[in-house]
Every structure is written in structure tokens, then in C-alpha cells.
Design a protein around this motif. Sequence first.
Motif, short mmCIF file in Angstrom:
data_model
loop_
_atom_site.label_atom_id
_atom_site.label_comp_id
_atom_site.label_asym_id
_atom_site.label_seq_id
_atom_site.Cartn_x
_atom_site.Cartn_y
_atom_site.Cartn_z
N ASP A 71 0.83 -1.21 0.00
CA ASP A 71 0.00 0.00 0.00
C ASP A 71 0.86 1.25 0.00
N ALA A 72 1.91 1.26 0.83
CA ALA A 72 2.79 2.42 0.91
C ALA A 72 3.50 2.69 -0.41
N MET A 73 3.67 1.63 -1.21
CA MET A 73 4.35 1.77 -2.50
C MET A 73 3.34 1.93 -3.64
N GLY A 74 2.12 2.30 -3.28
CA GLY A 74 1.11 2.56 -4.30
C GLY A 74 0.73 1.34 -5.10
N GLY A 75 0.84 0.16 -4.50
CA GLY A 75 0.48 -1.07 -5.19
C GLY A 75 1.53 -1.58 -6.16
N ASP A 76 2.72 -1.01 -6.13
CA ASP A 76 3.80 -1.42 -7.03
C ASP A 76 4.40 -2.74 -6.55
N VAL A 77 3.92 -3.83 -7.14
CA VAL A 77 4.35 -5.17 -6.73
C VAL A 77 5.84 -5.36 -6.95
N ALA A 78 6.36 -4.86 -8.05
CA ALA A 78 7.79 -5.03 -8.34
C ALA A 78 8.65 -4.34 -7.28
N ALA A 79 8.27 -3.14 -6.87
CA ALA A 79 9.03 -2.43 -5.85
C ALA A 79 8.94 -3.14 -4.50
N CYS A 80 7.76 -3.62 -4.18
CA CYS A 80 7.58 -4.36 -2.93
C CYS A 80 8.41 -5.65 -2.96
N ARG A 81 8.36 -6.33 -4.08
CA ARG A 81 9.14 -7.56 -4.22
C ARG A 81 10.63 -7.27 -4.07
N HIS A 82 11.09 -6.14 -4.60
CA HIS A 82 12.49 -5.75 -4.46
C HIS A 82 12.85 -5.53 -2.98
N MET A 83 11.97 -4.87 -2.24
CA MET A 83 12.23 -4.63 -0.82
C MET A 83 12.27 -5.95 -0.04
N PHE A 84 11.37 -6.85 -0.37
CA PHE A 84 11.38 -8.16 0.28
C PHE A 84 12.65 -8.92 -0.09
N GLY A 85 13.09 -8.77 -1.33
CA GLY A 85 14.34 -9.39 -1.75
C GLY A 85 15.53 -8.85 -1.00
N THR A 86 15.51 -7.55 -0.73
CA THR A 86 16.58 -6.94 0.07
C THR A 86 16.60 -7.54 1.47
N PHE A 87 15.42 -7.73 2.05
CA PHE A 87 15.34 -8.38 3.36
C PHE A 87 15.95 -9.78 3.28
N ALA A 88 15.54 -10.54 2.27
CA ALA A 88 16.01 -11.93 2.14
C ALA A 88 17.54 -12.01 2.03
N LYS A 89 18.15 -11.00 1.41
CA LYS A 89 19.60 -10.98 1.26
C LYS A 89 20.32 -10.44 2.49
N SER A 90 19.74 -9.46 3.15
CA SER A 90 20.43 -8.75 4.23
C SER A 90 20.16 -9.29 5.63
N ALA A 91 18.94 -9.71 5.86
CA ALA A 91 18.54 -10.08 7.23
C ALA A 91 19.32 -11.26 7.81
N PRO A 92 19.64 -12.30 7.04
CA PRO A 92 20.37 -13.42 7.65
C PRO A 92 21.71 -13.01 8.26
N ALA A 93 22.44 -12.11 7.62
CA ALA A 93 23.71 -11.67 8.19
C ALA A 93 23.50 -10.87 9.46
N THR A 94 22.47 -10.04 9.46
CA THR A 94 22.16 -9.26 10.67
C THR A 94 21.75 -10.20 11.79
N PHE A 95 20.93 -11.21 11.46
CA PHE A 95 20.53 -12.18 12.47
C PHE A 95 21.75 -12.92 13.01
N ALA A 96 22.67 -13.30 12.16
CA ALA A 96 23.88 -14.02 12.61
C ALA A 96 24.69 -13.16 13.58
N ARG A 97 24.79 -11.85 13.28
CA ARG A 97 25.51 -10.96 14.21
C ARG A 97 24.76 -10.84 15.53
#
Length: 122
Positions: free
Chosen positions: A16-42
Motif C-alpha cells: 500500500d505504501a508503494m502505491g500497489g507497485d508489486v515489483a518495488a515491494c518484491r524488491h524490498m522483500f528481496g533486500t530483506f532476504a539478502k540482508s537479514a540473515p547476516a544481521t541475524f547471525a551478528r
Amino acid sequence: MNDNRYQHINPEPLLDAMGGDVAACRHMFGTFAKSAPATFARLESAILADEAALVKREAHSLKSMTALVGAAELTEMLKSIEIQSRAEPPQSAQPSLAPLQALFDAVSSEVRHYVDQVGVAQ
């Protein structure tokens, strides 16, 4: 979009915050998928070492990431760990580590599903 496949995340607020832009939302979720595991490990290492300052920093960082993907339960758990690390004296988060790991794994799995399946199907 937040149907029964998602029990630990809610993509709707970000979408909703991205105006329904599925591609942008998917990109943000992809960023989480790539970044969060390293943060969790730390965070995990800091918890195991009872390094309160590091626990606070990593819990805060991961909390921001989990809020973005609508992982409310995990966000609240991280908020609690962050508060514990600021207490005087700091409280160990080691008892929270197993449930934290399980919830993080569940959130990560659902995020990957969103990136791999839902975003493509739109």
C-alpha cells in the motif's frame, strides 16, 4: 495478498505504501532476504556472548527490517530483546534465542516465498 500462506508476515502495508507497485515491494522483500540473515547471525553471536551493546544495535537493526516486511510478532520480540539489552544491568537474551531463531526462520521462509512466487505471479 495476506492469505493463509502468510502467518508471520503481512506484505499489504508495504505494498500500500508503494502505491500497489508489486515489483518495488518484491524488491524490498528481496533486500530483506539478502540482508537479514547476516544481521541475524551478528545478533545471535552477540546474544551468545552476552554483549549488550551489540545485542542492542543488531536487534534494533533487524527490528527495522522485520517491521518493513510486516513481521509484527518478530518485530515485537526484537523490541523486547532491545529493551532487555538497555536495562541496568542488561538482561541476557540467551533464553529467547531458540524461539527467536524459529520465528526468524519462519519469517525468512515466507519472505522468500513472496519474492519467488507471489511477486512473479502478479
